[in-house]
Design an enzyme around this catalytic site. Structure first.
Site, mmCIF file in Angstrom:
data_model
loop_
_atom_site.group_PDB
_atom_site.id
_atom_site.type_symbol
_atom_site.label_atom_id
_atom_site.label_comp_id
_atom_site.label_asym_id
_atom_site.label_seq_id
_atom_site.Cartn_x
_atom_site.Cartn_y
_atom_site.Cartn_z
ATOM 1 N N LEU A 15 0.833 -1.207 0.000
ATOM 2 C CA LEU A 15 0.000 0.000 0.000
ATOM 3 C C LEU A 15 0.869 1.259 0.000
ATOM 4 O O LEU A 15 0.352 2.368 0.068
ATOM 5 C CB LEU A 15 -0.929 -0.004 1.216
ATOM 6 C CG LEU A 15 -2.159 -0.922 1.067
ATOM 7 C CD1 LEU A 15 -2.899 -1.034 2.379
ATOM 8 C CD2 LEU A 15 -3.095 -0.408 -0.024
ATOM 9 N N LYS A 65 15.814 -6.281 1.904
ATOM 10 C CA LYS A 65 16.352 -5.344 2.904
ATOM 11 C C LYS A 65 17.758 -5.694 3.379
ATOM 12 O O LYS A 65 18.575 -4.811 3.605
ATOM 13 C CB LYS A 65 15.409 -5.303 4.114
ATOM 14 C CG LYS A 65 14.086 -4.654 3.791
ATOM 15 C CD LYS A 65 13.183 -4.637 4.994
ATOM 16 C CE LYS A 65 11.846 -4.028 4.620
ATOM 17 N NZ LYS A 65 10.907 -4.022 5.735
ATOM 18 N N GLU A 78 24.644 5.215 9.269
ATOM 19 C CA GLU A 78 25.065 4.549 10.506
ATOM 20 C C GLU A 78 23.972 3.610 11.059
ATOM 21 O O GLU A 78 24.239 2.493 11.484
ATOM 22 C CB GLU A 78 25.365 5.634 11.545
ATOM 23 C CG GLU A 78 26.507 5.308 12.467
ATOM 24 C CD GLU A 78 26.800 6.489 13.374
ATOM 25 O OE1 GLU A 78 26.671 6.305 14.578
ATOM 26 O OE2 GLU A 78 27.122 7.581 12.871
ATOM 27 N N ASP A 103 12.238 1.448 9.563
ATOM 28 C CA ASP A 103 11.285 0.473 10.122
ATOM 29 C C ASP A 103 11.241 0.506 11.655
ATOM 30 O O ASP A 103 10.168 0.414 12.257
ATOM 31 C CB ASP A 103 11.664 -0.954 9.698
ATOM 32 C CG ASP A 103 11.134 -1.313 8.318
ATOM 33 O OD1 ASP A 103 10.159 -0.688 7.865
ATOM 34 O OD2 ASP A 103 11.706 -2.239 7.705
ATOM 35 N N GLY A 127 10.600 -13.664 14.499
ATOM 36 C CA GLY A 127 11.159 -13.290 13.200
ATOM 37 C C GLY A 127 12.572 -12.767 13.370
ATOM 38 O O GLY A 127 12.936 -12.266 14.457
ATOM 39 N N ARG A 151 12.067 -19.207 12.699
ATOM 40 C CA ARG A 151 12.070 -20.536 12.046
ATOM 41 C C ARG A 151 13.511 -21.022 11.903
ATOM 42 O O ARG A 151 13.836 -22.138 12.291
ATOM 43 C CB ARG A 151 11.392 -20.396 10.674
ATOM 44 C CG ARG A 151 11.268 -21.670 9.911
ATOM 45 C CD ARG A 151 10.465 -21.466 8.662
ATOM 46 N NE ARG A 151 11.059 -20.460 7.763
ATOM 47 C CZ ARG A 151 10.554 -20.121 6.589
ATOM 48 N NH1 ARG A 151 9.443 -20.686 6.167
ATOM 49 N NH2 ARG A 151 11.144 -19.206 5.836
ATOM 50 N N TYR A 215 0.166 -5.762 7.824
ATOM 51 C CA TYR A 215 -0.824 -4.685 7.806
ATOM 52 C C TYR A 215 -1.933 -4.892 6.783
ATOM 53 O O TYR A 215 -2.895 -4.140 6.750
ATOM 54 C CB TYR A 215 -0.145 -3.332 7.552
ATOM 55 C CG TYR A 215 0.487 -3.204 6.183
ATOM 56 C CD1 TYR A 215 -0.295 -2.919 5.063
ATOM 57 C CD2 TYR A 215 1.849 -3.381 5.997
ATOM 58 C CE1 TYR A 215 0.271 -2.825 3.803
ATOM 59 C CE2 TYR A 215 2.426 -3.284 4.746
ATOM 60 C CZ TYR A 215 1.625 -3.009 3.653
ATOM 61 O OH TYR A 215 2.189 -2.918 2.408
ATOM 62 N N GLY A 235 -0.321 -3.575 11.869
ATOM 63 C CA GLY A 235 0.871 -2.955 11.276
ATOM 64 C C GLY A 235 0.616 -1.652 10.551
ATOM 65 O O GLY A 235 1.552 -1.086 9.963
#
Ligand code: NAP
Length: 272
Positions: A15, A65, A78, A103, A127, A151, A215, A235
Site C-alpha cells: 500500500l 532489505k 550509521e 522500520d 522473526g 524458524r 498490515y 501494522g
C-alpha cells in the site's frame, strides 16, 4: 516529475504507492510513486538503473532489505549499518546510492501511540528478517528485555546476541508466549489468507500486548489477541510512520501523517 518507488517480490500487496502518492499530492509535489517487482538477483541492476534515471528515492521490502547491504554500490548510513537492513534508499550527488532504515522508528512510534511502555518489559520478537532486525534495535534502545524466536533458529541466536537478548526456535514459542509481556510478530506469516497461526492463540491472556506488523489483513494472531482481551496492534501505523520518515529523508519536508494514514485505511477498505 520526480519518480519514487518500492522494490520487492512479491509487491502486489504493497500500500506504499497509495500512501506516498497521497502524501505527495497533499504537499503539492510534482512526484509519483510506483511499485516495481525486483528479485534479489536484480537488485543491483535495478538500483543502478534508478540512480541513472534520476529517481527521487526508493523503499525496499521483502526480500531485499538485508541483500542491499551486500552490494558495494550502496553506502548504508550509521543506523542501517547497525541494524543490518535497508528499507529506504536516497540518491545523492553523482548518483551516490545511500541506504537508510526507518522500520524501527516506525514500529516504535506505533507502540508509543498505543501507550505501550517498553522499558523493563519482556518482549518476544518472532522473526529475524529485515523488519525484525530494525525492531530489535529499537527495543534494545528502549531498554526492553528481548527474546527472539525464528524458524531459522541460528538467525534468531545471531540477532538476539546483537541486542543482548536470547534466541530460540519456533518450537519454544508456547513457553515463550506465556512468559512475555509483549509479543511482536515480525514474520511474513499472516500476510496470506489461510496462513496458519505461529502458536496456539489460546495461550494469550488479558494484560499482554500483541503487535502484528502485518498490515494488509486482520491476522489470526490479532483475532486471537482480541479474543483473549490482550491489547492488539496491527501494522498500519508502523507502515505510515516508516513511510513518513522515508518521505522526510527524500524531500526534507514534514510528512502529512494523517493524510498517509487515511490513504492506507481507505486502500485497505477497497481491498476487503
Ligand atoms: P524478511 O526479511 O523476508 O523476513 C521474513 C521473516 O519471516 C523471517 O524471519 C522468516 O524466517 C519468517 N518467515 C517467513 N515465512 C515463514 C513461515 N512460513 N513460518 C515461519 N516464519 C516464516 O521480511 P521482512 O521485510 O522482515 O518483513 C516481514 C513481514 O513484516 C512482512 O509481512 C512485511 O509485510 C511486514 N512488514 C511490515 C511493515 C509495516 O510497516 N507494517 C514494515 C516492514 C515489514 P526465516 O528467517 O526462518 O526464513
Amino acid at each position: 516529475m520526480k519518480i519514487f518507488g518500492i522494490f520487492g517480490d512479491p509487491i502486489e500487496h504493497s500500500l506504499s504507492p497509495v500512501m506516498q502518492n497521497a502524501a505527495f499530492r497533499a504537499l503539492g509535489q510534482e512526484a509519483c510513486y510506483h511499485a516495481f517487482r525486483v528479485s534479489r538477483e536484480c537488485l543491483e541492476d535495478a538500483l543502478i538503473g534508478a540512480a541513472a534515471m534520476g529517481f527521487g528515492g526508493l523503499n525496499l521490502t521483502i526480500p531485499l532489505k538485508e541483500k542491499a547491504l551486500e552490494l558495494d554500490i550502496l553506502q548504508p548510513d550509521e543506523l542501517a549499518e547497525a541494524i543490518g537492513a535497508v528499507n529506504t534508499v536516497s540518491f545523492g550527488r553523482n548518483q551516490r546510492i545511500v541506504g537508510h532504515n526507518t522500520d524501527g522508528e516506525g514500529a516504535l512510534q506505533a507502540m508509543k501511540d498505543a501507550a505501550i511502555s517498553l522499558r523493563h518489559s519482556k518482549v518476544l520478537l518472532i522473526g529475524a528478517g529485515g523488519a525484525a532486525r530494525a525492531i530489535a534495535y529499537s527495543l534494545k534502545n528502549e531498554g526492553a528485555e528481548i527474546l527472539v524466536a525464528n524458524r531459522n533458529a541460528k538467525k534468531a541466536d545471531e540477532l538476539a546476541a546483537s541486542v543482548g537478548g536470547l534466541g530460540f526456535g519456533l518450537c519454544d514459542l508456547g513457553q515463550l508466549v506465556l512468559q512475555s509481556d509483549i509479543i511482536i510478530n515480525a514474520t511474513s506469516v499472516g500476510m496470506k489468507d489461510g496462513d496458519p497461526s505461529l502458536f496456539d492463540g489460546r495461550l494469550l491472556r488479558r494484560g499482554q500486548v500483541v503487535f502484528d506488523i502485518v498490515y494488509n489483513r486482520e491476522t489470526e494472531l490479532l483475532k486471537a489477541a482480541r479474543l483473549a482481551g490482550a491489547v492488539a496492534i496491527d501494522g498500519v501505523m508502523m507502515l505510515v510512520y516508516q513511510g513518513a520518515k522515508s518521505l522526510e529523508i527524500w524531500t526534507g519536508l514534514k510528512a502529512p501523517v494523517h493524510v498517509m494514514e487515511k490513504a492506507v485505511r481507505d486502500g485497505l477498505k477497497e481491498r476487503r
